[in-house]
Design a protein around this motif. Sequence first.
Motif, short mmCIF file in Angstrom:
data_model
loop_
_atom_site.label_atom_id
_atom_site.label_comp_id
_atom_site.label_asym_id
_atom_site.label_seq_id
_atom_site.Cartn_x
_atom_site.Cartn_y
_atom_site.Cartn_z
N PHE A 81 38.78 -1.68 -25.13
CA PHE A 81 39.93 -2.36 -25.59
C PHE A 81 40.50 -1.50 -26.77
CE2 PHE A 81 38.07 -6.83 -24.57
CZ PHE A 81 38.68 -6.69 -23.49
N VAL A 82 39.97 -0.55 -27.37
CA VAL A 82 40.43 0.25 -28.18
C VAL A 82 41.53 1.32 -27.54
CG1 VAL A 82 38.47 0.61 -29.90
CG2 VAL A 82 38.94 2.41 -27.90
N CYS A 83 41.56 1.43 -26.28
CA CYS A 83 42.55 2.17 -25.76
C CYS A 83 43.75 1.58 -25.33
CB CYS A 83 42.10 2.64 -24.19
SG CYS A 83 40.68 3.66 -24.26
N ARG A 84 44.83 1.56 -26.67
CA ARG A 84 45.75 0.31 -26.73
C ARG A 84 46.93 0.88 -25.63
NH1 ARG A 84 45.62 -4.37 -28.72
NH2 ARG A 84 47.74 -4.20 -29.44
N ARG A 85 46.93 2.16 -25.13
CA ARG A 85 48.24 2.78 -24.53
C ARG A 85 47.54 2.81 -23.03
NH1 ARG A 85 50.16 7.09 -28.81
NH2 ARG A 85 50.57 5.56 -30.41
N LEU A 86 46.46 1.99 -22.45
CA LEU A 86 46.09 2.17 -21.35
C LEU A 86 47.15 1.57 -20.46
CD1 LEU A 86 43.48 3.00 -19.92
CD2 LEU A 86 42.73 0.53 -19.84
N ARG A 87 47.36 2.34 -19.33
CA ARG A 87 48.17 1.86 -18.19
C ARG A 87 47.74 1.69 -16.95
NH1 ARG A 87 51.35 5.97 -20.35
NH2 ARG A 87 51.48 7.41 -18.55
N VAL A 88 46.51 2.24 -16.72
CA VAL A 88 45.79 2.20 -15.36
C VAL A 88 44.33 2.05 -15.39
CG1 VAL A 88 45.10 3.42 -13.16
CG2 VAL A 88 47.62 3.57 -14.19
N LEU A 89 43.86 0.74 -15.12
CA LEU A 89 42.39 0.64 -15.02
C LEU A 89 42.06 0.30 -13.92
CD1 LEU A 89 39.59 0.67 -16.42
CD2 LEU A 89 40.28 -1.81 -16.96
N LYS A 90 41.01 1.03 -13.10
CA LYS A 90 40.42 0.59 -11.69
C LYS A 90 38.85 0.83 -12.04
CE LYS A 90 44.36 2.35 -8.80
NZ LYS A 90 44.66 3.07 -7.55
N PHE A 91 38.24 -0.38 -11.82
CA PHE A 91 36.83 -0.38 -12.04
C PHE A 91 36.07 -1.18 -10.81
CE2 PHE A 91 33.16 -2.70 -14.19
CZ PHE A 91 32.45 -1.39 -14.21
N SER A 92 35.26 -0.69 -10.36
CA SER A 92 34.54 -1.55 -9.40
C SER A 92 33.04 -1.41 -9.58
CB SER A 92 34.82 -0.99 -7.88
OG SER A 92 34.24 0.33 -7.92
N SER A 93 32.24 -2.48 -9.54
CA SER A 93 31.08 -2.74 -9.77
C SER A 93 30.08 -3.12 -8.59
CB SER A 93 30.65 -4.01 -10.74
OG SER A 93 29.28 -4.21 -10.84
N PHE A 94 28.80 -2.51 -8.63
CA PHE A 94 27.77 -2.78 -7.64
C PHE A 94 27.47 -4.16 -7.59
CE2 PHE A 94 27.13 1.72 -7.87
CZ PHE A 94 27.27 2.03 -6.58
N GLY A 95 27.43 -4.87 -8.94
CA GLY A 95 26.85 -6.23 -8.95
C GLY A 95 28.08 -7.04 -9.43
N THR A 96 27.62 -8.24 -9.95
CA THR A 96 28.58 -9.23 -10.22
C THR A 96 29.35 -8.81 -11.76
OG1 THR A 96 27.49 -11.17 -9.37
CG2 THR A 96 28.80 -11.65 -11.20
N LEU A 97 30.74 -8.95 -11.78
CA LEU A 97 31.47 -8.64 -13.02
C LEU A 97 31.77 -10.03 -13.58
CD1 LEU A 97 32.44 -6.55 -14.73
CD2 LEU A 97 34.50 -6.23 -13.30
N ASP A 98 31.47 -10.14 -14.78
CA ASP A 98 31.44 -11.43 -15.45
C ASP A 98 32.68 -11.62 -16.32
OD1 ASP A 98 30.87 -14.13 -16.26
OD2 ASP A 98 29.54 -13.41 -18.27
N ILE A 99 33.72 -12.01 -15.60
CA ILE A 99 35.07 -11.97 -16.50
C ILE A 99 35.66 -13.35 -16.18
CG2 ILE A 99 35.55 -9.68 -16.47
CD1 ILE A 99 37.26 -9.89 -14.19
N ASP A 100 36.39 -13.88 -17.02
CA ASP A 100 37.00 -15.32 -17.21
C ASP A 100 38.16 -15.24 -17.69
OD1 ASP A 100 36.43 -15.29 -19.70
OD2 ASP A 100 34.77 -16.45 -19.65
N ASP A 101 38.64 -16.40 -18.02
CA ASP A 101 40.16 -16.49 -18.38
C ASP A 101 40.16 -16.12 -19.86
OD1 ASP A 101 40.94 -17.56 -16.22
OD2 ASP A 101 41.26 -19.77 -16.61
N ALA A 102 39.22 -16.37 -20.51
CA ALA A 102 39.14 -15.72 -22.18
C ALA A 102 39.16 -14.27 -22.06
CB ALA A 102 38.01 -16.22 -22.74
#
Length: 490
Positions: free
Chosen positions: A363-384
Amino acid sequence: MHHCLQITEILCLIIEFLAHEDLVTRLEARSIPRRDVARLARTCKAFMDPALDVLWKTQSSLSPLIMCLPDHLWKVGLNDRILSLLQEPSHEEWVELKKYSRRIKVFGDCSMPNLPVVSETALDAISSPSLFQELFPSLHTLNTDVLSGLPPLNPTQFLRPIRLPQLVLLSVAIPLCHLFSYSNFHFVPACAPSLQSLIIYAPSDNLPDWWTPVPLVIDFGGFPYLRSLDLSFNLEVLSSSFCELIHLPYLRDLTITLPGGFDLEIHPSTRPILPSLQRLDVMVGSLNQCSSLLSSIASSELGSIKIYHHLTATSSDTYTLFRTIERIHERFPDFHELVVQCPYPAITDPSFDLCRSILTPLFVCRRLRVLKFSSFGTLDIDDAFLSQITRAWPDIEVLHVRGFQRNKARVTLEGIRQLLRGCPLLLLLLMQIDARVLPEQEPEMESLTLERFDISGSRIGDERAVERYLRILAPRVELLTQEAWLSFTS
């Protein structure tokens, strides 16, 4: 003739402009064909040299040059279109071609279709070291695939005895037949001491499953001016070569497979590691190996990192990597692209599940334009978590975040609406969602930029209602997929 056309430099610029392949004027007049450039060369003495320079500057084959030899020395097969020599030209006959060959600066792809294929004997004749160097004194860009004939050229053997002091860009394609014939490839830098960009590619489409990367032996110390290195992932430099590579002072772009046994602690050095690196595209065994390399890089301009790893990564491995990215951002606030992907199927072992806090160092990378991240397991993300993304990365353009959710996706359509509102530049989105229940509030248009939204693996209730809702949010979305059964285009 107008006085300005008597100035060679101006005339060259005019002809280059007219002959440029991408030229389309406001009146939709397109570039002139090569035969018209040849006509310009025959117009008058003032036009001849500038037009010939443009005509010969870029070539996609040796055949046009060989066909400038006297007619009795060569022929083109009627059926196989193979250009072969009827007899060996004398040295004087070869040197006569210098009036054309000295103008060639680029052997690469260009719009010259249906050219004959050069035979092996003809290629051997013109590629003798002393003759090749004499014929092409101005060559600065070489794609060895262009020179290849029948059978395919072995580029490492071809380049070994040749000296091309003006060459700055070299692209080497290793044919499949040679890939199977050698246990390793030795690349000698003496052929191009001024080289700035090196691409070595080997085909991978027809390789068997048991295939392992071919060792590549390169003396990188002989390429002191190298700025860009691109090695296909089925080639692997030896650890000794990699030790030389990481100390190149001007290297900015690097695409490479990290040697399996390489460890910076085993190869200590007082010299800075990759001090000028701006972009890294790397295939590694484990994330830990990549984190170790990244933590040692001295560059203060590293803005793009792409990582493809084979081995499963635990939560600790991933968090260590993201903390390393956080420290890279401290040195270069314009860090803008991160790709971390794994090629293997997902794992049901819950020990590989990731909590949402894993991503918080990014989150410190304020100028991030591209993020591609795939995980082997469950990635716990929600609306928050999506709300945090909108605050941290308002300029994000590509967001691919996917784990093996096992029907546990927690992002809802309302979260997607907030994401599109907070990230107005978003072009491509890949995320698993829970769309079994539609929000009560009627949707409004939130994005005119979103081009693709991939929700493969999501939980969908009423397909038509979900489609309608998302189309209102992003009316220009081109492709929305739910596995193979839901796809539509605007």
